[in-house]
Design an enzyme around this catalytic site. Sequence first.
Site, PDB file in Angstrom:
ATOM      1  N   SER A 139     -25.493 -29.429  51.340  1.00  0.00           N
ATOM      2  CA  SER A 139     -25.758 -29.834  49.963  1.00  0.00           C
ATOM      3  C   SER A 139     -25.840 -28.579  49.086  1.00  0.00           C
ATOM      4  O   SER A 139     -24.934 -27.765  49.083  1.00  0.00           O
ATOM      5  CB  SER A 139     -27.036 -30.677  49.929  1.00  0.00           C
ATOM      6  OG  SER A 139     -27.073 -31.450  48.753  1.00  0.00           O
ATOM      7  N   TRP A 169     -22.098 -39.201  43.878  1.00  0.00           N
ATOM      8  CA  TRP A 169     -22.644 -38.062  43.140  1.00  0.00           C
ATOM      9  C   TRP A 169     -22.044 -36.727  43.618  1.00  0.00           C
ATOM     10  O   TRP A 169     -21.891 -35.778  42.850  1.00  0.00           O
ATOM     11  CB  TRP A 169     -24.177 -38.053  43.303  1.00  0.00           C
ATOM     12  CG  TRP A 169     -24.905 -37.010  42.527  1.00  0.00           C
ATOM     13  CD1 TRP A 169     -25.626 -35.968  43.023  1.00  0.00           C
ATOM     14  CD2 TRP A 169     -25.004 -36.902  41.098  1.00  0.00           C
ATOM     15  NE1 TRP A 169     -26.162 -35.220  41.996  1.00  0.00           N
ATOM     16  CE2 TRP A 169     -25.794 -35.782  40.812  1.00  0.00           C
ATOM     17  CE3 TRP A 169     -24.486 -37.669  40.043  1.00  0.00           C
ATOM     18  CZ2 TRP A 169     -26.093 -35.384  39.507  1.00  0.00           C
ATOM     19  CZ3 TRP A 169     -24.784 -37.268  38.735  1.00  0.00           C
ATOM     20  CH2 TRP A 169     -25.569 -36.139  38.497  1.00  0.00           C
ATOM     21  N   GLU A 177     -29.553 -29.084  35.992  1.00  0.00           N
ATOM     22  CA  GLU A 177     -30.411 -29.440  37.124  1.00  0.00           C
ATOM     23  C   GLU A 177     -31.114 -28.225  37.717  1.00  0.00           C
ATOM     24  O   GLU A 177     -32.270 -28.320  38.133  1.00  0.00           O
ATOM     25  CB  GLU A 177     -29.580 -30.124  38.215  1.00  0.00           C
ATOM     26  CG  GLU A 177     -30.435 -30.493  39.420  1.00  0.00           C
ATOM     27  CD  GLU A 177     -29.656 -31.149  40.564  1.00  0.00           C
ATOM     28  OE1 GLU A 177     -28.533 -31.633  40.322  1.00  0.00           O
ATOM     29  OE2 GLU A 177     -30.181 -31.164  41.684  1.00  0.00           O
ATOM     30  N   GLN A 186     -21.466 -35.767  39.820  1.00  0.00           N
ATOM     31  CA  GLN A 186     -22.055 -34.588  39.182  1.00  0.00           C
ATOM     32  C   GLN A 186     -20.934 -33.732  38.577  1.00  0.00           C
ATOM     33  O   GLN A 186     -19.907 -33.500  39.201  1.00  0.00           O
ATOM     34  CB  GLN A 186     -22.852 -33.767  40.196  1.00  0.00           C
ATOM     35  CG  GLN A 186     -23.617 -32.634  39.538  1.00  0.00           C
ATOM     36  CD  GLN A 186     -24.740 -32.090  40.401  1.00  0.00           C
ATOM     37  OE1 GLN A 186     -24.586 -31.953  41.604  1.00  0.00           O
ATOM     38  NE2 GLN A 186     -25.861 -31.777  39.782  1.00  0.00           N
ATOM     39  N   HIS A 202     -27.053 -38.390  53.922  1.00  0.00           N
ATOM     40  CA  HIS A 202     -26.790 -37.045  53.409  1.00  0.00           C
ATOM     41  C   HIS A 202     -27.408 -35.976  54.318  1.00  0.00           C
ATOM     42  O   HIS A 202     -28.595 -36.030  54.633  1.00  0.00           O
ATOM     43  CB  HIS A 202     -27.371 -36.951  51.991  1.00  0.00           C
ATOM     44  CG  HIS A 202     -27.017 -35.711  51.249  1.00  0.00           C
ATOM     45  ND1 HIS A 202     -25.756 -35.147  51.256  1.00  0.00           N
ATOM     46  CD2 HIS A 202     -27.768 -34.914  50.444  1.00  0.00           C
ATOM     47  CE1 HIS A 202     -25.757 -34.065  50.484  1.00  0.00           C
ATOM     48  NE2 HIS A 202     -26.963 -33.902  49.991  1.00  0.00           N
ATOM     49  N   LYS A 218     -23.229 -25.331  49.062  1.00  0.00           N
ATOM     50  CA  LYS A 218     -22.582 -24.603  47.955  1.00  0.00           C
ATOM     51  C   LYS A 218     -22.845 -23.108  48.154  1.00  0.00           C
ATOM     52  O   LYS A 218     -21.959 -22.264  48.005  1.00  0.00           O
ATOM     53  CB  LYS A 218     -23.171 -24.998  46.593  1.00  0.00           C
ATOM     54  CG  LYS A 218     -23.226 -26.492  46.283  1.00  0.00           C
ATOM     55  CD  LYS A 218     -23.818 -26.722  44.871  1.00  0.00           C
ATOM     56  CE  LYS A 218     -24.561 -28.062  44.717  1.00  0.00           C
ATOM     57  NZ  LYS A 218     -23.821 -29.252  45.024  1.00  0.00           N
TER      58      LYS A 218
END
Length: 392
Positions: free
Chosen positions: A207, A305, A261, A253, A341, A211
Amino acid sequence: MKSFLLWFITSVTYTKVLAQCPELPASLDLESIATLPDPFSWYPLPDTGRIATKEDWECRQQHVATLLQQFELGTKPPTLSTVTASFAQGTLSITAANDGKETTFKATITYPSGAGDGPYPAMIAYGGLSIPLPAGVATITFDNGQIAEQNDQSSRGKGAFYDLYGADHSAGAMMAWAWAVSLIVDSLETTPAANIDPTKVGVTGCSRNGKGALVAGAFDSRIALTVAQESGTGGSGCWRLCDAEEGAPEDVQTAGEIVQENVWFSTDFNEYTDQVERLPFDHHLLAGLIAPRALLSLDNAGYQWLGPWSSLGCMEAAHTIWEALGVPGQMGYSLSTDHAHCSFPDEQAEDLSVFIRRFLLGEETNTTVEKNYPGLVFDKGDWIDWDVPNLA
Ligand SMILES: *[C@@H]1O[C@H](CO)[C@@H](O)[C@H](O)[C@H]1NC(C)=O
């Protein structure tokens, strides 16, 4: 405006500086590009056509590294000569000094049992490990939130990285973490007692940390394998594709949302989030900084998302870079069907295993992994309007 030559010099941890590379101009004339930018063009250099050789590609990577730092991620500080490390009872303690300030952080190493005497290959995991590792691979974990906080907007400039470089440093949290990963590798190189082979080190995270893992792999050429797990928008997703996928029909997103965020990106990115088509790159080129080293992107179609279609298309576009370099099997992407997730699904077990066994354990596995389990349709013709050269 800051000279681009300076940007090159500050990016040396990423790769060797090639003396013969053309320089990016100090002032860029940016076009609006609606499709994914051509990885094999010299753009935004004026009027120089496309790249033709593997050496050109290394120059192109330096340009892309410079542009990504300038527009999106902030600057990765140059290698420090002040890094010292000590090792005891599975803990690597790393100290770095800069400009009269000093900071220390720890990385915890978990060794494989019954796998010989080492030195071992290892996977650096942000936070905790959320992928299965085959026997024989060590795990190195560190608290990336201690290096750069990532709670919300109030986290800007907080953490060990900013204690050293100042709260107003351009690096967003992901670049600060990438800096820490480089310090871990520096420390493994100088600390034989840690018993890790620094030429067989991978990086992973899920997640937001996925990144981050992608950025770490992109900005340190010593990382042998990057595994970005469910990194979604801001990771394996392309900004242009996220904008296109948003609202079709559910929330995806986008750049405009992600900068509100958290503090993963440089504040310099804010100017572009509502005009991503002006960015002279997209995230297929962030991935391309890793080429020809090994990259596996694991994505999850279960969460709109995350922008699964965006990640699929972006990673298909990135794959063309490894194709052009003649090593298509060194980059894989695997989009799973719905699962919780960051809870690794059996469906992708073999896709992951072949990558780790080949690039960390040196086995001869077949790493052709181009998987789209849910069968999403990404029409390359709509987004990729360039051909793939055969770089000499
Ligand atoms: C590797 O796997 C791919 C995809 O399954 C397959 O098409 C290819 O033939 C395999 N290569 C070898 C050398 O077995």
